[in-house]
Design a protein around this motif. Sequence first.
Motif, PDB file in Angstrom:
ATOM      1  N   VAL A  27      -6.383  -0.233 -11.806  1.00 56.46           N
ATOM      2  CA  VAL A  27      -5.922   0.102 -10.457  1.00 56.46           C
ATOM      3  C   VAL A  27      -7.092   0.595  -9.605  1.00 56.46           C
ATOM      4  CG1 VAL A  27      -4.528   1.750  -9.132  1.00 56.46           C
ATOM      5  CG2 VAL A  27      -3.535   0.567 -11.114  1.00 56.46           C
ATOM      6  N   ASP A  28      -7.943   1.448 -10.172  1.00 61.59           N
ATOM      7  CA  ASP A  28      -9.089   1.961  -9.421  1.00 61.59           C
ATOM      8  C   ASP A  28     -10.023   0.839  -8.975  1.00 61.59           C
ATOM      9  OD1 ASP A  28      -8.222   4.564  -9.525  1.00 61.59           O
ATOM     10  OD2 ASP A  28      -9.490   5.135 -11.219  1.00 61.59           O
ATOM     11  N   VAL A  29     -10.176  -0.171  -9.800  1.00 61.27           N
ATOM     12  CA  VAL A  29     -10.994  -1.323  -9.407  1.00 61.27           C
ATOM     13  C   VAL A  29     -10.368  -2.031  -8.210  1.00 61.27           C
ATOM     14  CG1 VAL A  29     -11.775  -3.620 -10.111  1.00 61.27           C
ATOM     15  CG2 VAL A  29     -12.050  -1.680 -11.668  1.00 61.27           C
ATOM     16  N   LEU A  30      -9.053  -2.214  -8.257  1.00 57.57           N
ATOM     17  CA  LEU A  30      -8.365  -2.875  -7.148  1.00 57.57           C
ATOM     18  C   LEU A  30      -8.425  -2.050  -5.864  1.00 57.57           C
ATOM     19  CD1 LEU A  30      -5.239  -4.185  -9.096  1.00 57.57           C
ATOM     20  CD2 LEU A  30      -7.071  -5.584  -8.114  1.00 57.57           C
ATOM     21  N   MET A  31      -8.555  -0.728  -5.996  1.00 62.34           N
ATOM     22  CA  MET A  31      -8.573   0.158  -4.835  1.00 62.34           C
ATOM     23  C   MET A  31      -9.992   0.543  -4.406  1.00 62.34           C
ATOM     24  SD  MET A  31      -5.449   0.627  -3.863  1.00 62.34           S
ATOM     25  CE  MET A  31      -5.593   2.078  -2.831  1.00 62.34           C
ATOM     26  N   GLN A  32     -10.991  -0.146  -4.949  1.00 63.19           N
ATOM     27  CA  GLN A  32     -12.386   0.216  -4.703  1.00 63.19           C
ATOM     28  C   GLN A  32     -12.745   0.250  -3.224  1.00 63.19           C
ATOM     29  OE1 GLN A  32     -14.888  -2.305  -7.090  1.00 63.19           O
ATOM     30  NE2 GLN A  32     -15.969  -0.580  -7.976  1.00 63.19           N
ATOM     31  N   ARG A  33     -12.201  -0.669  -2.440  1.00 59.54           N
ATOM     32  CA  ARG A  33     -12.552  -0.762  -1.022  1.00 59.54           C
ATOM     33  C   ARG A  33     -12.146   0.483  -0.247  1.00 59.54           C
ATOM     34  NH1 ARG A  33      -9.779  -6.584  -0.307  1.00 59.54           N
ATOM     35  NH2 ARG A  33      -8.347  -5.477  -1.701  1.00 59.54           N
ATOM     36  N   TYR A  34     -11.205   1.250  -0.787  1.00 61.22           N
ATOM     37  CA  TYR A  34     -10.711   2.440  -0.093  1.00 61.22           C
ATOM     38  C   TYR A  34     -11.418   3.717  -0.525  1.00 61.22           C
ATOM     39  CZ  TYR A  34      -6.851  -0.757   1.013  1.00 61.22           C
ATOM     40  OH  TYR A  34      -6.112  -1.822   1.441  1.00 61.22           O
ATOM     41  N   GLU A 298      11.950 -12.079  -6.924  1.00 62.24           N
ATOM     42  CA  GLU A 298      12.620 -10.861  -7.388  1.00 62.24           C
ATOM     43  C   GLU A 298      12.237  -9.627  -6.591  1.00 62.24           C
ATOM     44  OE1 GLU A 298      11.583  -9.012 -11.121  1.00 62.24           O
ATOM     45  OE2 GLU A 298       9.744 -10.186 -11.270  1.00 62.24           O
ATOM     46  N   THR A 299      11.411  -9.783  -5.569  1.00 68.02           N
ATOM     47  CA  THR A 299      10.950  -8.616  -4.830  1.00 68.02           C
ATOM     48  C   THR A 299      11.673  -8.433  -3.503  1.00 68.02           C
ATOM     49  OG1 THR A 299       9.141  -9.794  -3.704  1.00 68.02           O
ATOM     50  CG2 THR A 299       8.656  -8.782  -5.847  1.00 68.02           C
ATOM     51  N   GLU A 300      11.795  -7.162  -3.115  1.00 63.87           N
ATOM     52  CA  GLU A 300      12.252  -6.745  -1.798  1.00 63.87           C
ATOM     53  C   GLU A 300      11.089  -5.958  -1.195  1.00 63.87           C
ATOM     54  OE1 GLU A 300      16.706  -5.921  -3.670  1.00 63.87           O
ATOM     55  OE2 GLU A 300      15.337  -4.252  -3.223  1.00 63.87           O
ATOM     56  N   TRP A 301      10.615  -6.361  -0.014  1.00 62.20           N
ATOM     57  CA  TRP A 301       9.387  -5.747   0.476  1.00 62.20           C
ATOM     58  C   TRP A 301       9.314  -5.797   1.993  1.00 62.20           C
ATOM     59  CZ3 TRP A 301       5.355  -8.643   2.896  1.00 62.20           C
ATOM     60  CH2 TRP A 301       5.569 -10.024   2.919  1.00 62.20           C
ATOM     61  N   HIS A 302       8.395  -5.052   2.522  1.00 58.65           N
ATOM     62  CA  HIS A 302       8.061  -5.169   3.941  1.00 58.65           C
ATOM     63  C   HIS A 302       6.675  -4.598   4.146  1.00 58.65           C
ATOM     64  CE1 HIS A 302       8.745  -5.759   8.207  1.00 58.65           C
ATOM     65  NE2 HIS A 302       9.955  -6.215   7.931  1.00 58.65           N
ATOM     66  N   SER A 303       5.936  -5.236   5.010  1.00 57.47           N
ATOM     67  CA  SER A 303       4.612  -4.747   5.391  1.00 57.47           C
ATOM     68  C   SER A 303       4.700  -4.102   6.767  1.00 57.47           C
ATOM     69  CB  SER A 303       3.604  -5.900   5.414  1.00 57.47           C
ATOM     70  OG  SER A 303       4.066  -6.940   6.263  1.00 57.47           O
ATOM     71  N   ASN A 330      -7.655  -0.990   9.629  1.00 55.71           N
ATOM     72  CA  ASN A 330      -7.139  -2.283  10.072  1.00 55.71           C
ATOM     73  C   ASN A 330      -7.382  -3.402   9.059  1.00 55.71           C
ATOM     74  OD1 ASN A 330      -9.975  -2.422  10.455  1.00 55.71           O
ATOM     75  ND2 ASN A 330      -9.739  -4.007  12.032  1.00 55.71           N
ATOM     76  N   ASP A 331      -8.097  -3.123   7.989  1.00 57.13           N
ATOM     77  CA  ASP A 331      -8.441  -4.168   7.027  1.00 57.13           C
ATOM     78  C   ASP A 331      -8.810  -3.494   5.706  1.00 57.13           C
ATOM     79  OD1 ASP A 331      -9.161  -7.136   6.720  1.00 57.13           O
ATOM     80  OD2 ASP A 331     -10.999  -6.159   6.031  1.00 57.13           O
ATOM     81  N   PRO A 332      -8.408  -4.069   4.553  1.00 55.67           N
ATOM     82  CA  PRO A 332      -7.743  -5.353   4.350  1.00 55.67           C
ATOM     83  C   PRO A 332      -6.223  -5.243   4.423  1.00 55.67           C
ATOM     84  CG  PRO A 332      -8.286  -4.382   2.239  1.00 55.67           C
ATOM     85  CD  PRO A 332      -8.831  -3.445   3.279  1.00 55.67           C
ATOM     86  N   GLU A 333      -5.571  -6.383   4.467  1.00 60.04           N
ATOM     87  CA  GLU A 333      -4.113  -6.439   4.412  1.00 60.04           C
ATOM     88  C   GLU A 333      -3.689  -6.061   3.004  1.00 60.04           C
ATOM     89  OE1 GLU A 333      -0.236  -7.343   4.002  1.00 60.04           O
ATOM     90  OE2 GLU A 333      -1.662  -8.611   2.930  1.00 60.04           O
ATOM     91  N   PRO A 334      -2.787  -5.075   2.815  1.00 52.81           N
ATOM     92  CA  PRO A 334      -2.560  -4.504   1.479  1.00 52.81           C
ATOM     93  C   PRO A 334      -1.527  -5.212   0.607  1.00 52.81           C
ATOM     94  CG  PRO A 334      -1.390  -3.219   3.108  1.00 52.81           C
ATOM     95  CD  PRO A 334      -2.133  -4.293   3.863  1.00 52.81           C
ATOM     96  N   TYR A 335      -0.825  -6.193   1.141  1.00 54.18           N
ATOM     97  CA  TYR A 335       0.259  -6.810   0.376  1.00 54.18           C
ATOM     98  C   TYR A 335      -0.257  -7.434  -0.919  1.00 54.18           C
ATOM     99  CZ  TYR A 335       4.055 -10.131  -0.739  1.00 54.18           C
ATOM    100  OH  TYR A 335       5.033 -10.863  -1.363  1.00 54.18           O
ATOM    101  N   ARG A 336      -1.342  -8.201  -0.825  1.00 58.85           N
ATOM    102  CA  ARG A 336      -1.877  -8.855  -2.023  1.00 58.85           C
ATOM    103  C   ARG A 336      -2.367  -7.819  -3.040  1.00 58.85           C
ATOM    104  NH1 ARG A 336      -0.453 -12.987  -4.336  1.00 58.85           N
ATOM    105  NH2 ARG A 336      -0.141 -13.760  -2.208  1.00 58.85           N
ATOM    106  N   THR A 337      -2.979  -6.748  -2.538  1.00 56.02           N
ATOM    107  CA  THR A 337      -3.429  -5.687  -3.449  1.00 56.02           C
ATOM    108  C   THR A 337      -2.239  -5.074  -4.177  1.00 56.02           C
ATOM    109  OG1 THR A 337      -5.325  -5.201  -2.020  1.00 56.02           O
ATOM    110  CG2 THR A 337      -4.669  -3.495  -3.593  1.00 56.02           C
ATOM    111  N   ALA A 338      -1.145  -4.840  -3.461  1.00 55.56           N
ATOM    112  CA  ALA A 338       0.054  -4.271  -4.084  1.00 55.56           C
ATOM    113  C   ALA A 338       0.593  -5.197  -5.176  1.00 55.56           C
ATOM    114  CB  ALA A 338       1.125  -4.010  -3.026  1.00 55.56           C
ATOM    115  N   LEU A 339       0.586  -6.489  -4.932  1.00 54.45           N
ATOM    116  CA  LEU A 339       1.048  -7.436  -5.953  1.00 54.45           C
ATOM    117  C   LEU A 339       0.116  -7.418  -7.164  1.00 54.45           C
ATOM    118  CD1 LEU A 339       2.112 -10.564  -3.839  1.00 54.45           C
ATOM    119  CD2 LEU A 339       3.558  -8.731  -4.722  1.00 54.45           C
ATOM    120  N   ASP A 340      -1.190  -7.327  -6.913  1.00 55.71           N
ATOM    121  CA  ASP A 340      -2.141  -7.265  -8.029  1.00 55.71           C
ATOM    122  C   ASP A 340      -1.955  -5.976  -8.840  1.00 55.71           C
ATOM    123  OD1 ASP A 340      -3.216  -9.708  -7.315  1.00 55.71           O
ATOM    124  OD2 ASP A 340      -4.880  -8.839  -6.179  1.00 55.71           O
TER     125      ASP A 340
END
Length: 351
Positions: A27-34, A298-303, A330-340
């Motif tokens: 997870v920390d690797v995926l969140m590195q940009r933040y 199977e997901t329920e979501w909203h950005s 304003n960047d990056p869009e987090p939806y793909r990160t959440a799925l990862d």
Amino acid sequence: MSAWLVCLAAALACGCTSTPSRQIAAVDVLMQRYQGKVPGASLLVIEDGKAVVSRGYGLAELESGRPAAPDTNYRLASVTKQFTAASILLLVQDGKLSLDDPIHRWLPSLPPTDDGITIRHLLTHTGGLIDYEDIMSPDTQVPLRDADVLKLLEGERRTYFPPGTSYRYSNGGYSLLSLVVEKASGMSFQAFLKQRIFLPLGMTNTLAYVQGGPPVPNRAFGYSLIDGHWTRTDQSMTSAVLGDGGIYSSIDDMAKWDAAFYENRLLSEESRRLAFHPWTKTDDPSIEYGFGWRITGETEWHSGETIGFRNVIVRYPKRHFTVVLLTNRNDPEPYRTALDIADVFLGEGKR
């Protein structure tokens, strides 16, 4: 309080999890940009009622160096729409209105071209309303409120399509829904949210924010990357429109919001079924739309996306699993990160 909420509250309070270190590392690797001295994020991962990840990354405010944390409040932007939809469903439960009420019943000043638009159409973005952002004056100096959106649409004599015949995402439709809530309840939208949703769920630091109103506690400020530098871009001329995007909340409070959908504590079983029913196809063939929720597999979501903020909530209800990622940039869009991040826990390819 239900056993589900007791368990979740205890996990959030102590910050303890039994999450394997390899999953935390992934997870920390995926969140590195933040991470670091940059606009940050708060991340919540809930599995079977337990917060297996609840932490902040980076900064909530660059100027002071204040770090992001689980109690940091971000502007939810369009994640707000699920709260607006829930407000309508609560009023349906109260017998105050019907989903098939013509919008003219509640907002009679709208023009005849809006005849046939119902509350249900607005909830599902199938009303055909003209986008208010496209007809507001480019010289606007005072932030719009929901009543100003109504005034703009009162003067519009066209629609994109007859109601119910197509889909077009409509911020204006959800702004009008907040005014319907006010008319049907006799309360301001802010007060209705607080009394009927936030306080009953224990979301004590969540509010619909307008300048001059109660301040946002533990507030994150929004930033955009401009010419290689992070610049504060916290408010725009549409930031005070509440129904489509004006709520501020934290992952601590969003955990309580997520938990409410597993029981009848807020919405009845029938109301929850209505909220998550795939009422219409969208402009993406893989996505359908409920009432304030997108449904994909199977997901329920909203950005949620607005100047200086990008957020997402992704629920896997059959697995009792949720990812909430709130960011003040304003960047990056987090939806793909959440799925990862979900893949780290659920397994690649099992979305």
